[in-house]
Design a protein around this motif. Structure first.
Motif, short mmCIF file in Angstrom:
data_model
loop_
_atom_site.label_atom_id
_atom_site.label_comp_id
_atom_site.label_asym_id
_atom_site.label_seq_id
_atom_site.Cartn_x
_atom_site.Cartn_y
_atom_site.Cartn_z
N VAL A 49 0.84 -1.20 0.00
CA VAL A 49 0.00 0.00 0.00
C VAL A 49 0.87 1.25 0.00
CG1 VAL A 49 -1.79 1.30 1.24
CG2 VAL A 49 -1.78 -1.22 1.32
N ALA A 50 0.50 2.21 -0.83
CA ALA A 50 1.16 3.52 -0.83
C ALA A 50 0.11 4.60 -0.57
CB ALA A 50 1.85 3.78 -2.16
N VAL A 51 0.47 5.59 0.22
CA VAL A 51 -0.40 6.74 0.45
C VAL A 51 0.36 7.99 0.02
CG1 VAL A 51 -1.60 8.14 2.18
CG2 VAL A 51 -1.55 5.64 2.42
N VAL A 52 -0.28 8.79 -0.82
CA VAL A 52 0.27 10.10 -1.17
C VAL A 52 -0.72 11.13 -0.64
CG1 VAL A 52 1.02 11.66 -3.01
CG2 VAL A 52 1.38 9.19 -3.25
N GLN A 53 -0.22 11.99 0.24
CA GLN A 53 -1.08 12.99 0.84
C GLN A 53 -0.84 14.34 0.19
OE1 GLN A 53 -0.56 13.06 5.09
NE2 GLN A 53 -2.75 13.07 5.36
N PHE A 54 -1.92 14.91 -0.28
CA PHE A 54 -1.86 16.24 -0.89
C PHE A 54 -2.24 17.28 0.17
CE2 PHE A 54 -1.52 15.24 -5.44
CZ PHE A 54 -1.69 13.87 -5.38
N MET A 55 -1.66 18.45 0.07
CA MET A 55 -2.13 19.59 0.85
C MET A 55 -1.97 19.46 2.36
SD MET A 55 -3.04 20.61 -2.01
CE MET A 55 -3.26 22.26 -1.44
N LYS A 56 -1.08 18.59 2.81
CA LYS A 56 -0.90 18.48 4.25
C LYS A 56 0.54 18.84 4.61
CE LYS A 56 -4.77 16.87 6.11
NZ LYS A 56 -5.31 15.55 5.87
N ALA A 94 3.03 24.55 -6.64
CA ALA A 94 4.20 23.75 -7.05
C ALA A 94 4.29 22.47 -6.22
CB ALA A 94 5.48 24.57 -6.89
N ILE A 95 3.98 22.59 -4.94
CA ILE A 95 4.00 21.42 -4.06
C ILE A 95 2.93 20.42 -4.50
CG2 ILE A 95 3.47 20.64 -1.72
CD1 ILE A 95 4.85 23.29 -0.78
N ALA A 96 1.76 20.94 -4.83
CA ALA A 96 0.67 20.05 -5.27
C ALA A 96 1.07 19.31 -6.54
CB ALA A 96 -0.61 20.86 -5.50
N ARG A 97 1.73 20.02 -7.45
CA ARG A 97 2.17 19.37 -8.70
C ARG A 97 3.24 18.31 -8.41
NH1 ARG A 97 0.84 24.38 -11.05
NH2 ARG A 97 2.86 25.26 -10.52
N ALA A 98 4.13 18.63 -7.47
CA ALA A 98 5.16 17.64 -7.10
C ALA A 98 4.51 16.40 -6.48
CB ALA A 98 6.16 18.27 -6.12
N ALA A 99 3.48 16.64 -5.69
CA ALA A 99 2.76 15.51 -5.09
C ALA A 99 2.10 14.67 -6.18
CB ALA A 99 1.71 16.02 -4.10
N TRP A 100 1.54 15.35 -7.18
CA TRP A 100 0.90 14.61 -8.26
C TRP A 100 1.94 13.82 -9.07
CZ3 TRP A 100 -2.33 11.61 -9.95
CH2 TRP A 100 -2.35 11.23 -11.29
N ASP A 101 3.12 14.43 -9.31
CA ASP A 101 4.18 13.71 -10.03
C ASP A 101 4.53 12.42 -9.30
OD1 ASP A 101 4.24 15.69 -11.91
OD2 ASP A 101 6.03 16.68 -11.12
N TRP A 128 -4.53 23.50 -10.13
CA TRP A 128 -3.08 23.32 -9.98
C TRP A 128 -2.60 22.06 -10.67
CZ3 TRP A 128 -2.80 24.47 -3.99
CH2 TRP A 128 -3.03 25.84 -3.79
N VAL A 129 -3.48 21.07 -10.72
CA VAL A 129 -3.18 19.80 -11.40
C VAL A 129 -4.35 19.54 -12.35
CG1 VAL A 129 -2.93 17.31 -11.09
CG2 VAL A 129 -1.85 18.87 -9.46
N PRO A 130 -4.07 19.26 -13.64
CA PRO A 130 -5.18 19.01 -14.58
C PRO A 130 -5.92 17.71 -14.24
CG PRO A 130 -3.10 19.46 -15.75
CD PRO A 130 -2.75 19.24 -14.31
N THR A 131 -7.23 17.82 -14.13
CA THR A 131 -8.04 16.63 -13.85
C THR A 131 -7.81 15.56 -14.92
OG1 THR A 131 -9.72 17.98 -12.77
CG2 THR A 131 -10.42 15.80 -13.53
N ALA A 132 -7.63 15.99 -16.17
CA ALA A 132 -7.43 15.04 -17.26
C ALA A 132 -6.18 14.18 -17.03
CB ALA A 132 -7.32 15.78 -18.60
#
Ligand code: ATP
Ligand code: MG
Length: 187
Positions: A49-56, A94-101, A128-132
């Motif tokens: 299991v992996a968890v990526v937390q956005f915005m925290k 920028a942090i949100a995009r890094a989290a998405w990457d 900040w991150v494209p839904t697509a």
């Protein structure tokens, strides 16, 4: 007046899925706790299991993060030091995009059976991150990778893509009565 007990057997499942996409959205409490419940289930079965937390902020550790460490769950918090108080929106974006990457790599590499994207809807809502990009990464994922998403106001594209969508409704919350977030219950 009381309800009648069901007399007909529930419909039988017809097939097994290699993986599922589960979305917890809505205004009520329970989105992140539900996602962590799935993470705990999967880890209990020996799944990865992996968890990526956005915005925290990564500066303090929630109970779920501490428990995840004990369960061998891989936990990423991008944005060490970022808080809701941040006035620097460019940095937050920028942090949100890094989290998405990071999340996109986690999904595509196929090293985990379950990937949780906690609070992923907010960077989508704010553009900040494209839904697509998120939709494509999930649609193109390795067959065995389940994805669990949380956050308010999930966009329609994510609701369509997900196999299971729960919208939590806020009937009441202790916070509205002035009660501070409680350790063990809220974080
Ligand atoms: P939880 O992490 O408890 O499952 P959540 O993921 O559904 O909550 P978020 O919007 O991510 O909700 O909010 C996280 C924090 O805010 C938690 O401490 C939670 O208890 C609190 N919270 C959740 N819903 C509400 C609400 N409707 N009003 C006030 N506080 C809330
Ligand atoms: Mg949450």
């Amino acid at each position: 007046m009381s309800a009648e007990p069901p007399v007909e057997a529930p419909a039988r499942a017809e097939r097994r899925a290699a993986s599922l996409v589960v979305l917890h959205t809505g205004d009520g409490k329970g989105k992140t706790t539900a996602a962590m419940g799935i993470a705990m289930r999967a880890a209990g079965h020996g799944e990865r299991v992996a968890v990526v937390q956005f915005m925290k902020s990564g500066r303090w550790k929630s109970g779920e993060r501490l428990a995840a460490e004990r369960l061998g769950i891989d936990w990423s918090v991008i944005g060490e030091g970022f808080t809701w108080d941040s006035e620097d929106l460019d940095r937050a974006a920028a942090i949100a995009r890094a989290a998405w990457d990071e999340a996109a790599v986690r999904i595509a590499e196929g090293a985990h059976d379950v990937v949780v994207l906690d609070e992923v809807t907010y960077p989508l809502t704010w553009g900040w991150v494209p839904t697509a990009d998120v939709v494509k990464a999930i649609a193109d994922r390795p067959a065995h990778v389940s994805v669990v998403l949380t956050g308010r106001d999930a966009p329609g594209e994510l609701r369509e893509l997900a196999d299971t969508v729960s919208e939590s409704m806020n009937e009441k919350h202790a916070f509205d009565a002035g009660v501070a977030a409680m350790k063990g219950i809220d974080y």
